[in-house]
Design a protein around this motif. Sequence first.
Motif, PDB file in Angstrom:
ATOM      1  N   LEU A  78       0.828  -1.202   0.000  1.00  0.00           N
ATOM      2  CA  LEU A  78       0.000   0.000   0.000  1.00  0.00           C
ATOM      3  C   LEU A  78       0.864   1.254   0.000  1.00  0.00           C
ATOM      4  CD1 LEU A  78      -2.591  -1.100   2.718  1.00  0.00           C
ATOM      5  CD2 LEU A  78      -2.654  -1.503   0.243  1.00  0.00           C
ATOM      6  N   ARG A  79       0.380   2.272  -0.703  1.00  0.00           N
ATOM      7  CA  ARG A  79       1.058   3.572  -0.770  1.00  0.00           C
ATOM      8  C   ARG A  79       0.066   4.619  -0.284  1.00  0.00           C
ATOM      9  NH1 ARG A  79       4.229   3.965  -6.389  1.00  0.00           N
ATOM     10  NH2 ARG A  79       5.976   2.626  -5.831  1.00  0.00           N
ATOM     11  N   ASP A  80       0.162   4.976   0.981  1.00  0.00           N
ATOM     12  CA  ASP A  80      -0.817   5.898   1.550  1.00  0.00           C
ATOM     13  C   ASP A  80      -0.496   7.332   1.156  1.00  0.00           C
ATOM     14  OD1 ASP A  80       1.298   4.885   3.182  1.00  0.00           O
ATOM     15  OD2 ASP A  80       0.585   6.030   4.900  1.00  0.00           O
ATOM     16  N   GLY A 127      10.401   7.807   4.004  1.00  0.00           N
ATOM     17  CA  GLY A 127      11.406   6.814   4.370  1.00  0.00           C
ATOM     18  C   GLY A 127      12.687   7.002   3.584  1.00  0.00           C
ATOM     19  N   ARG A 128      12.547   7.270   2.303  1.00  0.00           N
ATOM     20  CA  ARG A 128      13.736   7.494   1.465  1.00  0.00           C
ATOM     21  C   ARG A 128      14.479   8.751   1.897  1.00  0.00           C
ATOM     22  NH1 ARG A 128      11.493   6.173  -4.680  1.00  0.00           N
ATOM     23  NH2 ARG A 128      10.536   4.147  -4.189  1.00  0.00           N
ATOM     24  N   MET A 129      13.731   9.816   2.214  1.00  0.00           N
ATOM     25  CA  MET A 129      14.383  11.061   2.603  1.00  0.00           C
ATOM     26  C   MET A 129      15.068  10.941   3.960  1.00  0.00           C
ATOM     27  SD  MET A 129      11.811  14.079   1.209  1.00  0.00           S
ATOM     28  CE  MET A 129      10.299  13.449   1.939  1.00  0.00           C
ATOM     29  N   TYR A 154       9.625   1.089   2.002  1.00  0.00           N
ATOM     30  CA  TYR A 154       8.918   2.003   2.908  1.00  0.00           C
ATOM     31  C   TYR A 154       7.435   2.070   2.559  1.00  0.00           C
ATOM     32  CZ  TYR A 154      13.784   3.303   3.581  1.00  0.00           C
ATOM     33  OH  TYR A 154      15.134   3.250   3.787  1.00  0.00           O
ATOM     34  N   GLU A 155       6.917   1.024   1.929  1.00  0.00           N
ATOM     35  CA  GLU A 155       5.493   0.930   1.662  1.00  0.00           C
ATOM     36  C   GLU A 155       4.822   0.221   2.839  1.00  0.00           C
ATOM     37  OE1 GLU A 155       5.107  -0.929  -2.162  1.00  0.00           O
ATOM     38  OE2 GLU A 155       5.996   0.773  -3.221  1.00  0.00           O
ATOM     39  N   VAL A 204       8.268   4.154   8.923  1.00  0.00           N
ATOM     40  CA  VAL A 204       6.844   4.009   8.648  1.00  0.00           C
ATOM     41  C   VAL A 204       6.067   3.834   9.954  1.00  0.00           C
ATOM     42  CG1 VAL A 204       5.100   2.606   7.481  1.00  0.00           C
ATOM     43  CG2 VAL A 204       7.303   3.040   6.370  1.00  0.00           C
ATOM     44  N   ALA A 205       6.620   3.073  10.875  1.00  0.00           N
ATOM     45  CA  ALA A 205       5.957   2.864  12.168  1.00  0.00           C
ATOM     46  C   ALA A 205       5.816   4.172  12.940  1.00  0.00           C
ATOM     47  CB  ALA A 205       6.737   1.847  12.990  1.00  0.00           C
TER      48      ALA A 205
END
Length: 361
Positions: free
Chosen positions: A144-146, A242-244, A313-314, A327-328
Amino acid sequence: MTNPENFMRHPKCAAGHLAALCSLLLLGACAKTGDSTAPAATATAGEVNLYTTREPGLVQPLLDAFTQDTGIKVNTVLLKDGLTERLAAEGERSPADVLMTVDTGRLLDVVEAGHTQAVQSAVLDAAIPAHLRSPEGQWFALSLRDRVLYADKDLKLDGFTYQDLADPKWKGRVCIRSGQHPYNTSLFAALIAHDGAEKTEAWLRGVKANLARKAAGGDRDVARDILAGICDIGIANAYYVGRMKNAEEGSEQRAWGDAIQVVRPVFANGGGTHVNISGAAIARHAPNRDNAVKLLEYLVSDSSQSLYARANYEYPVKAGVELDPVVASFGPMTVDPLPLAEVVANRKQASELVDKVGFDN
């Protein structure tokens, strides 16, 4: 990842352990040229053929793990564009077994074009919530990509809804990429499903009036412009954070990520957070159907879902899977229960409304 055209030009293509794969790709090439005399693709024991639009680095660790655990080799063809056209050209001779895409609309375009087949799997049904898969088993969400709110880290926000973006108190304080980008038309289509076209049009006009700059750029540019003081809030995908935040210390992207907080908005009428997906389907003429089903079932296992979460990071589609720490840190997510097929059905109208209100002008 294997590019079939380059592969066929390789001087050693027909030799040794590459022979079977080259033969397979030759069938696809014949189908692409419309050779009606080409034989149908045949099953190859211990192999499965994946057509994917995903970035190679995001899926290869999962495929490598699948091969290591099952002994089934994954032959991958990367198709950045033209998946539907490729399948149409190959027809029943297509070697494709699994079709993997990002964006619900693109996946359903392949389904609606008749390039998939139904799968009945207790494993997939148990792992994937009903509104995140086809009732007929034609497609399945894998991650999922929120679509979330990026906000200045010092802002105090509580109970933010997507509808709040049009509140005049945010005038001159909102950043967003083009309204015609699939990430945004998907969100706008969900708003049509929740609130109707008339209210969504008014909402789009309100958001446009609140923009701090032209709707343009990418999702990470929202974080960049918040750091620069151009805007205070904006809509973007969560996985970019997450990437940043894991970028090199002292880099621009690390600074952008550290400047923002992530808030998961919900729809004001009792809905949840809007998500897009990465997903997959079984190709209509899959020569290795059993192995294709095994691959999909593997991708919703706890280990694969965890790897998805850490590598991309999905958000896992399967409940109870450990999240990446970044993400958490965004807190719990209540996924909007609206069936994704219903959202996709409103894409065209959403795009028309974007043009009608001059959102990108």
